[in-house]
Scaffold this active site. Structure first.
Site, short mmCIF file in Angstrom:
data_model
loop_
_atom_site.label_atom_id
_atom_site.label_comp_id
_atom_site.label_asym_id
_atom_site.label_seq_id
_atom_site.Cartn_x
_atom_site.Cartn_y
_atom_site.Cartn_z
N ASP A 1 78.18 -1.59 56.18
CA ASP A 1 76.91 -2.30 56.10
C ASP A 1 76.87 -2.98 54.74
O ASP A 1 77.70 -2.71 53.86
CB ASP A 1 75.72 -1.35 56.31
CG ASP A 1 74.47 -2.12 56.76
OD1 ASP A 1 74.41 -3.35 56.53
OD2 ASP A 1 73.55 -1.49 57.32
C1 BGC Z 1 71.58 -4.43 57.86
C2 BGC Z 1 72.59 -4.77 58.93
C3 BGC Z 1 72.90 -6.23 58.91
C4 BGC Z 1 73.36 -6.61 57.52
C5 BGC Z 1 73.74 -8.07 57.38
C6 BGC Z 1 71.96 -4.99 56.52
O1 BGC Z 1 70.92 -4.87 55.60
O2 BGC Z 1 71.41 -3.04 57.78
O3 BGC Z 1 72.11 -4.40 60.19
O4 BGC Z 1 73.85 -6.55 59.88
O5 BGC Z 1 72.34 -6.32 56.60
O6 BGC Z 1 72.63 -8.87 57.32
#
Ligand code: BGC
Length: 673
Positions: free
Chosen positions: A222
Site C-alpha cells: 500500500d
Molecule cells: C489506499 C489504497 C490505494 C492507494 C493508492 C492508499 O492510501 O489505502 O487502497 O490503492 O492509497 O491511492
C-alpha cells in the site's frame, strides 16, 4: 518501485510524456519488452484523484456494500468488466481494486468500499469482479492484505488475532477471491499483524500466500506501508507510492543490500518475475487496446447494481407508494441534487455531470479528499418522473420544525438521511450526524407515513425506527442512484438487496465498543485485539445470543418467497438442493441463504451458500448449493479438518430467520492448506 504521478507529497517525479497523473506508475523496460505499470484506483470506478486529469470522468459505481447487498456474482463480474474496460480505454493496465477486508467494526470509514462481513460472500464477489476486470487485459489487485479493519491509526495499529482464526475469516475471504479471480497482484495493508507490518510479514506473505496458496502473482505495498528494503525478504515484491514512505527503499537501498549479499539476487529476480509474469498472464501490455469509453454501458451496469443493492429494511405498508399518496414531501439529504458518495482514494468523478461538493475542511491534501461529494442523480427528480400525477415537494431539512409542519400536510413523507464516511477516519459513533435523528423523529411524529432513505457507508442506529413506516438502505448508490431509489419507492423495482453486514442496536453490542486509538494522536502505536477470532459479525451475535437491529442477510421484498425442504447429495462436495417459490403478487429477486447451524451438537452460524434468483409471481426455481468444505471445517495445525459427525443446515431469509433445520452425517476429511 512505484511512484505517484500526482501533485502532492514528496519530490516531484519525472515521467515520460503521456503517463497520466495517477496513483501508480512503474516504468517498463522497452529494450526487453516489459510494459510499464500504469495503475489507477478503482474500488468503485476509475478515479481521477484531485481532478488532476481535468475533465476525465468515469462510471461511478455503487459502493462495495451496495454490490455486496446484491449477493450477485454475475453482477460483480459485470461491474469488474466495466471497470476493466474503462481502465483500458484510458490507458491504465493495473487496477487498484478488489477491496475485500471483512467488516470487523461497523464504524470503519472504508467499509463502504468493501463487501461486508462474511468471507464467502465477500471473497466470491471480489473474485468475480477481479475476473471481469482481468478479462479486459488489466491486472487487478486484491486488497488490503490483511486486517486493515479500522482506519484509526491504520499505519501504526497492530492487529492481534489467533493465527488459525485469521485463516478461517479474513484470510479465507482473500483465499476465495484469489481462487476465483486469479488477481495479478495482492496489495498488502498498512497495519501490523501479530507484530510485523503486513507488508513485511513473512508468515502472511511468504508462508500463507505464496507457499500454502501457491499465489503466482506479486505483492505490492500500500502507499506508504513499507518500513525498509528488507521487506523484500519477507515476501514484498514491489514498493508502491514510494514518495509516501520514509525512503524509496526498493531503489538504491535495495541495491545496496543486494551488493552486500544481504538480499539474495534470486529473491529480487523472483519479485521481478512475478510482476512480469502477471502482466503478461493477464495481457496487460500497455496501450495496445486504448480506445473510447462506452459510458452508456457503464451507466446501465451502475443502474442495475444500484437497483439490486438497495435493501428494504422496514415496510408497514407505506411502500411501494400507493395511489392514495397524492401529496408527497421529500426532505433532506440534498435529494434535490443527487446522492452522496464516500471519500478517499476510491472517489470517482461521475460520467453524468458535475458533482456538487460540500466543503468539510481538514488539513493539507486531506482537505480535498474530505469533501462530501454528491453525484448528480436526483431522487427527487426521478420520483417526480416516476409519479407524474402526484404533487412532490421538497424541503432541505435544515429546520426540523419547519419540515415537520410541512410533513403534517402531506400524505407521505420521504426523508433522505446521509452519513459520509471516508478513508483515513472511522466514525466515532453509529448515529446519524447533524441532528438528522431528531429531524426524522420530528417528521415521523408529525406524519407516521414517513419513509427514511439512508445513504450511508455503514450501518447506523435508528432511534426513530418504531415511529416510521418504512426504511430503505440505499448505501452510496452511485451515479444512477437517484433513479434506482425512486424506482424502489414507486414500485417499479422490487427491492431485492440483502444486508451483507449486521446492523447493531448500539455500539455496546460490538466486540470493541471503543475504537482502539481513536482519541490518540495520529501514528500512535496501538494494539487492536480481535478476541472474536473468526466469529465475525453475525457469527458472534449468534454465539453470544445477541439480537441486532437488523441481521446479516436480511432484506424485505414487495413479494414473498418460500423454500422446499432441502435434500442432500453427498460427494466430493456436499450439495444442498431445494426449490424457491415466489408466493407473492409481484415478480422479484430473492436470495435464499444456507447456514451451517450445528455441528456435532455445537451451535454455529456460518453462511455456506447463497443463490440469487429472479422469479415471476407464482414461479418456482430449483437451487443447488455446492458446499465449499472449508466452511464445514476448522483450520488447525496447518490444515483444514472437517470433523466426522452430524451437521445441521437451515435455509434462511437472513442469519436469524431460518426454516426448519435438516441434518446429515459426514465423514472426516482433511484438506490441504
Ligand atoms: C489506499 C489504497 C490505494 C492507494 C493508492 C492508499 O492510501 O489505502 O487502497 O490503492 O492509497 O491511492
Amino acid at each position: 518501485m512505484g511512484v505517484m504521478t500526482l501533485p502532492g507529497p514528496g519530490a516531484p517525479v519525472r515521467v515520460p510524456d503521456g503517463v497520466p497523473r495517477t496513483a501508480g506508475y512503474v516504468p517498463g523496460v522497452a529494450r526487453l519488452g516489459i510494459p510499464a505499470q500504469i495503475a489507477t484506483d478503482a474500488s468503485l470506478g476509475i478515479t481521477n484523484p484531485l481532478q488532476s486529469r481535468p475533465g476525465d470522468i468515469a462510471t461511478a459505481m455503487p459502493s462495495g456494500l451496495a454490490l455486496a447487498s446484491s449477493f450477485d456474482p454475475v453482477l460483480a463480474e459485470r461491474v469488474g468488466i466495466t471497470l476493466g474496460r474503462e481502465a483500458r480505454g484510458k490507458g491504465f493496465n493495473v487496477l487498484l481494486g478488489g477491496g475485500v477486508n471483512l467488516t470487523r467494526d461497523p464504524r470503519n470509514g472504508r467499509n463502504f468500499e468493501y463487501l461486508g462481513e462474511d468471507p464467502l460472500l465477500a471473497g466470491t464477489l471480489a473474485g468475480y469482479s477481479i475476473r471481469g476486470t482481468q478479462a479486459q487485459g488489466v491486472v487487478s489487485t486484491i486488497k488490503h492484505f490483511v486486517l486493515n479493519a479500522q482506519e484509526t491509526q491504520r499505519q501504526t495499529a497492530n492487529a492481534v488475532i489467533d493465527a488459525d482464526a485469521l485463516r478461517e475469516s479474513d484470510l479465507l475471504a482473500f483465499e476465495i477471491g484469489i481462487e476465483i479471480g486469479q488477481p495479478g497482484a495482492v496489495m498488502c495493508a498498512y497495519n501490523r499483524v501479530n507484530g510485523p507490518s503486513a507488508c513485511g510479514n513473512g508468515e502472511l506473505l511468504d508462508r500463507t500466500l505464496k507457499q500454502d496458496w501457491n499465489f503466482k502473482g506479486w505483492v505490492m505495498s500500500d502507499w506508504g506501508a513499507v518500513g525498509g528494503a528488507d521487506f523484500i525478504l519477507r515476501g514484498l515484491d514491489q514498493q508502491a507510492g514510494s514518495q509516501l514512505d520514509q525512503k524509496p527503499w526498493f531503489g538504491p537501498e535495495l541495491k545496496m543490500l543486494v551488493d552486500k549479499g544481504q538480499v539474495p539476487r534470486a529473491r529480487v529476480s523472483d519479485a521481478a518475475r512475478r510482476i512480469i509474469r502477471s502482466l503478461f498472464a493477464v495481457g496487460a501490455e500497455q496501450a495496445s487496446k486504448m480506445g473510447p469509453v462506452d459510458y452508456a454501458e457503464g451507466a446501465r451496469v451502475a443502474l442495475d447494481a444500484a437497483r439490486k443493492g438497495i435493501v428494504l429494511l422496514k415496510n408497514n405498508g407505506v411502500l411501494p407508494i400507493g395511489a392514495g399518496a397524492r401529496k408527497i414531501l421529500v426532505v433532506g439529504g440534498r435529494a434535490d441534487f443527487g446522492v452522496l458518495s464516500g471519500g478517499g482514494s476510491s472517489q470517482v468523478t461521475p460520467s453524468t455531470g458535475a458533482p456538487y461538493f460540500e466543503e468539510w475542511g481538514g488539513d493539507g491534501i486531506a482537505a480535498k479528499f474530505n469533501r462530501h461529494m454528491f453525484l448528480p442523480s436526483s431522487p427527487l427528480a426521478a420520483l417526480r418522473e416516476a409519479l407524474p400525477d402526484r404533487t412532490v415537494t421538497f424541503d432541505g431539512g435544515y429546520s426540523a420544525g419547519a419540515a415537520a409542519a410541512k410533513a403534517a400536510q402531506a400524505d407521505l413523507v420521504v426523508v433522505f438521511a446521509t452519513k459520509w464516511e471516508t478513508e483515513t477516519a472511522d466514525s466515532p459513533s453509529l448515529g446519524l450526524p447533524q441532528g438528522q435523528d431528531q429531524l426524522i423523529a420530528a417528521i415521523a411524529h408529525a406524519n407516521p407515513h414517513t419513509v427514511v432513505v439512508l445513504e450511508t457507508g455503514n450501518p447506523v442506529t435508528m432511534p426513530w425506527l418504531g415511529s416510521v413506516g418504512g426504511v430503505v438502505a440505499a448505501w452510496y448508490p452511485g451515479q444512477e442512484g437517484g433513479q434506482a431509489i425512486a424506482e424502489v419507492l414507486a414500485g417499479q423495482t422490487n427491492p431485492s438487496g440483502r444486508l451483507p453486514i449486521t446492523f447493531p442496536q448500539s455500539i455496546d453490542q460490538l466486540p470493541r465498543p471503543e475504537i482502539p486509538g481513536l482519541l490518540d494522536p495520529a501514528m500512535t502505536p496501538v494494539d487492536v485485539p480481535y478476541p472474536e477470532g473468526s466469529d465475525v459479525g453475525y457469527r458472534l451475535y449468534a454465539k453470544q445470543g445477541i439480537t441486532p437491529l437488523f441481521p446479516f442477510g436480511f432484506g424485505l421484498s414487495y413479494s414473498s418467497f418460500s423454500y422446499s425442504t432441502p435434500q442432500f447429495t453427498r460427494g466430493l462436495k456436499l450439495r444442498i438442493s431445494f426449490t424457491v417459490t415466489n408466493t407473492g403478487a409481484v415478480g422479484g429477486g430473492d436470495v435464499p441463504q444456507v447456514y451451517l447451524i450445528n455441528r456435532n451438537k455445537e451451535p454455529l452460524r456460518r453462511l455456506i451458500g447463497f443463490q440469487r434468483v429472479e422469479l415471476e409471481k407464482g414461479a418456482t426455481k430449483a437451487v443447488t448449493i455446492e458446499v465449499d468444505p472449508r466452511f464445514l471445517a476448522d483450520f488447525r495445525n496447518g490444515k483444514w479438518t472437517v470433523p466426522a459427525g452430524r451437521y445441521s443446515f437451515a435455509v434462511g431469509r437472513s442469519a436469524l430467520d431460518l426454516d426448519a433445520p435438516v441434518a446429515v452425517n459426514l465423514v472426516q476429511r482433511q484438506l490441504a492448506p
